[in-house]
Design a protein around this motif. Structure first.
Motif, PDB file in Angstrom:
ATOM      1  N   GLY A  59      40.014  52.150  39.098  1.00  0.00           N
ATOM      2  CA  GLY A  59      39.415  50.966  39.687  1.00  0.00           C
ATOM      3  C   GLY A  59      39.789  49.666  39.006  1.00  0.00           C
ATOM      4  O   GLY A  59      39.942  48.630  39.660  1.00  0.00           O
ATOM      5  N   PHE A  60      39.944  49.696  37.684  1.00  0.00           N
ATOM      6  CA  PHE A  60      40.378  48.489  36.976  1.00  0.00           C
ATOM      7  C   PHE A  60      41.753  48.032  37.468  1.00  0.00           C
ATOM      8  O   PHE A  60      41.996  46.847  37.665  1.00  0.00           O
ATOM      9  CB  PHE A  60      40.434  48.747  35.469  1.00  0.00           C
ATOM     10  CG  PHE A  60      39.088  48.905  34.820  1.00  0.00           C
ATOM     11  CD1 PHE A  60      38.115  47.915  34.930  1.00  0.00           C
ATOM     12  CD2 PHE A  60      38.786  50.040  34.090  1.00  0.00           C
ATOM     13  CE1 PHE A  60      36.872  48.047  34.330  1.00  0.00           C
ATOM     14  CE2 PHE A  60      37.546  50.192  33.485  1.00  0.00           C
ATOM     15  CZ  PHE A  60      36.587  49.196  33.610  1.00  0.00           C
ATOM     16  N   ASN A  65      45.170  44.372  40.482  1.00  0.00           N
ATOM     17  CA  ASN A  65      46.214  44.153  41.489  1.00  0.00           C
ATOM     18  C   ASN A  65      45.716  43.280  42.639  1.00  0.00           C
ATOM     19  O   ASN A  65      46.454  42.415  43.128  1.00  0.00           O
ATOM     20  CB  ASN A  65      46.713  45.490  42.031  1.00  0.00           C
ATOM     21  CG  ASN A  65      47.785  46.109  41.161  1.00  0.00           C
ATOM     22  OD1 ASN A  65      48.954  45.728  41.198  1.00  0.00           O
ATOM     23  ND2 ASN A  65      47.389  47.083  40.340  1.00  0.00           N
ATOM     24  N   LEU A  66      44.486  43.498  43.068  1.00  0.00           N
ATOM     25  CA  LEU A  66      43.926  42.660  44.129  1.00  0.00           C
ATOM     26  C   LEU A  66      43.973  41.190  43.741  1.00  0.00           C
ATOM     27  O   LEU A  66      44.429  40.338  44.522  1.00  0.00           O
ATOM     28  CB  LEU A  66      42.475  43.064  44.408  1.00  0.00           C
ATOM     29  CG  LEU A  66      42.214  44.301  45.257  1.00  0.00           C
ATOM     30  CD1 LEU A  66      40.717  44.617  45.263  1.00  0.00           C
ATOM     31  CD2 LEU A  66      42.708  44.105  46.678  1.00  0.00           C
ATOM     32  N   ARG A  67      43.505  40.891  42.538  1.00  0.00           N
ATOM     33  CA  ARG A  67      43.457  39.492  42.118  1.00  0.00           C
ATOM     34  C   ARG A  67      44.856  38.929  41.848  1.00  0.00           C
ATOM     35  O   ARG A  67      45.106  37.750  42.119  1.00  0.00           O
ATOM     36  CB  ARG A  67      42.582  39.353  40.866  1.00  0.00           C
ATOM     37  CG  ARG A  67      41.108  39.753  41.081  1.00  0.00           C
ATOM     38  CD  ARG A  67      40.493  39.082  42.290  1.00  0.00           C
ATOM     39  NE  ARG A  67      39.068  39.363  42.421  1.00  0.00           N
ATOM     40  CZ  ARG A  67      38.494  39.777  43.534  1.00  0.00           C
ATOM     41  NH1 ARG A  67      39.230  39.954  44.622  1.00  0.00           N
ATOM     42  NH2 ARG A  67      37.187  39.986  43.593  1.00  0.00           N
ATOM     43  N   PRO A  74      35.164  39.696  47.723  1.00  0.00           N
ATOM     44  CA  PRO A  74      34.148  40.075  46.725  1.00  0.00           C
ATOM     45  C   PRO A  74      34.178  41.578  46.452  1.00  0.00           C
ATOM     46  O   PRO A  74      34.299  42.387  47.382  1.00  0.00           O
ATOM     47  CB  PRO A  74      32.828  39.650  47.386  1.00  0.00           C
ATOM     48  CG  PRO A  74      33.216  38.588  48.360  1.00  0.00           C
ATOM     49  CD  PRO A  74      34.563  38.974  48.869  1.00  0.00           C
ATOM     50  N   VAL A  75      34.051  41.948  45.177  1.00  0.00           N
ATOM     51  CA  VAL A  75      34.079  43.354  44.771  1.00  0.00           C
ATOM     52  C   VAL A  75      32.825  43.678  43.974  1.00  0.00           C
ATOM     53  O   VAL A  75      32.483  42.975  43.020  1.00  0.00           O
ATOM     54  CB  VAL A  75      35.328  43.662  43.910  1.00  0.00           C
ATOM     55  CG1 VAL A  75      35.249  45.088  43.349  1.00  0.00           C
ATOM     56  CG2 VAL A  75      36.602  43.491  44.726  1.00  0.00           C
ATOM     57  N   ILE A  76      32.132  44.744  44.393  1.00  0.00           N
ATOM     58  CA  ILE A  76      31.038  45.310  43.601  1.00  0.00           C
ATOM     59  C   ILE A  76      31.530  46.640  43.047  1.00  0.00           C
ATOM     60  O   ILE A  76      31.953  47.516  43.807  1.00  0.00           O
ATOM     61  CB  ILE A  76      29.771  45.538  44.438  1.00  0.00           C
ATOM     62  CG1 ILE A  76      29.218  44.204  44.958  1.00  0.00           C
ATOM     63  CG2 ILE A  76      28.706  46.255  43.604  1.00  0.00           C
ATOM     64  CD1 ILE A  76      27.990  44.365  45.846  1.00  0.00           C
ATOM     65  N   ILE A  77      31.493  46.792  41.734  1.00  0.00           N
ATOM     66  CA  ILE A  77      31.903  48.044  41.100  1.00  0.00           C
ATOM     67  C   ILE A  77      30.734  49.028  41.111  1.00  0.00           C
ATOM     68  O   ILE A  77      29.606  48.665  40.784  1.00  0.00           O
ATOM     69  CB  ILE A  77      32.379  47.793  39.656  1.00  0.00           C
ATOM     70  CG1 ILE A  77      33.710  47.018  39.663  1.00  0.00           C
ATOM     71  CG2 ILE A  77      32.534  49.102  38.894  1.00  0.00           C
ATOM     72  CD1 ILE A  77      34.201  46.615  38.286  1.00  0.00           C
ATOM     73  N   GLY A  94      37.233  40.123  37.729  1.00  0.00           N
ATOM     74  CA  GLY A  94      36.939  39.432  38.981  1.00  0.00           C
ATOM     75  C   GLY A  94      35.897  40.071  39.868  1.00  0.00           C
ATOM     76  O   GLY A  94      35.647  39.587  40.981  1.00  0.00           O
ATOM     77  N   ALA A  95      35.253  41.168  39.414  1.00  0.00           N
ATOM     78  CA  ALA A  95      34.154  41.732  40.194  1.00  0.00           C
ATOM     79  C   ALA A  95      32.968  40.777  40.149  1.00  0.00           C
ATOM     80  O   ALA A  95      32.776  40.056  39.167  1.00  0.00           O
ATOM     81  CB  ALA A  95      33.750  43.092  39.649  1.00  0.00           C
TER      82      ALA A  95
END
Length: 227
Positions: A59-60, A65-67, A74-77, A94-95
């Protein structure tokens, strides 16, 4: 909202998906990090729910990569890795939130609603188009003072039209935003739901707000006021 869930635990993924769909959201699911990143970059999502311990790509790495590709969804981990170091690392990448497993579904729904409120606040929580009034948070719809009862899918369809007032939207755009990524584009489901929505919204009124633009798509026409 249209939400992407990236989670490899299939039982948990099914539980989350059912809960979010019941709350009126549209959900896509990817079971590994690589597929999740690909799906996130190819689609248009309002929120991503991201596990950390994923096959193919953790997930990291997905978030990094997304950012790096300037995807600011928006990302919620969602993770069992709940020590302070992992929480800080996720937020620094950036979450916007970090929910520790195991969690209660109502807690997740509350976090999702928080993201939704922030998003809606940017465009206004209440919209009025001619004599149609819509509260995007409470999901209440009224036309000429009369309440209109919509299904979750009909409301999502109306919400998408309201986000593009006086603009023609295509069937493909509606399928992408209101239905999941695996839906058959050859289906007539869009036409069926639009027919039902127009019957509830426009039948019996002098002015039709939702109109068909032959060969192009559909349009919600009227003067939009935000409140």
């Amino acid at each position: 909202m249209k939400i992407l869930l990236i989670e490899d635990e299939l039982k948990l993924a099914g539980f989350i998906t059912d809960g979010l769909k019941h709350a009126g959201h549209v959900i896509d699911h990817a079971a590994d990090g690589s597929k999740g990143l690909e799906t996130a970059m190819a689609g248009s999502y309002d929120l991503i729910l991201l596990d950390l311990m994923l096959p193919a790509m953790n997930g990291f790495e997905v978030l990094k990569n997304l950012r790096s590709f300037h995807n600011q969804t928006p990302v919620i981990i969602l993770s069992a890795l709940n020590d302070t170091e992992h929480v800080i690392s996720g937020l620094d990448l950036g979450a916007i939130d970090y929910l520790k497993k195991p969690f209660d579904l109502e807690e997740l729904l509350a976090r999702v609603r928080s993201v939704q409120r922030r998003s809606l606040a940017q465009g206004g929580l209440k919209l009025q188009v001619s004599d149609l009034k819509v509260d995007l948070l409470s999901r209440e719809v009224c036309r000429a003072g009369k309440q209109v009862i919509l299904s979750n899918r009909e409301f999502s369809l109306l919400e998408f039209l309201l986000s593009n007032p006086n603009k023609v939207v295509t069937k493909s755009q509606i399928l992408e935003k209101v239905w999941d990524m695996n839906f058959d584009p050859g289906s007539n489901v869009v036409e069926v739901h639009l027919y039902q929505l127009r019957k509830k919204m426009d039948r019996g009124y002098e002015t039709e707000l939702i109109q068909t633009v032959i060969g192009r798509g559909y349009i919600l026409k009227g003067e939009v006021q935000k409140g």
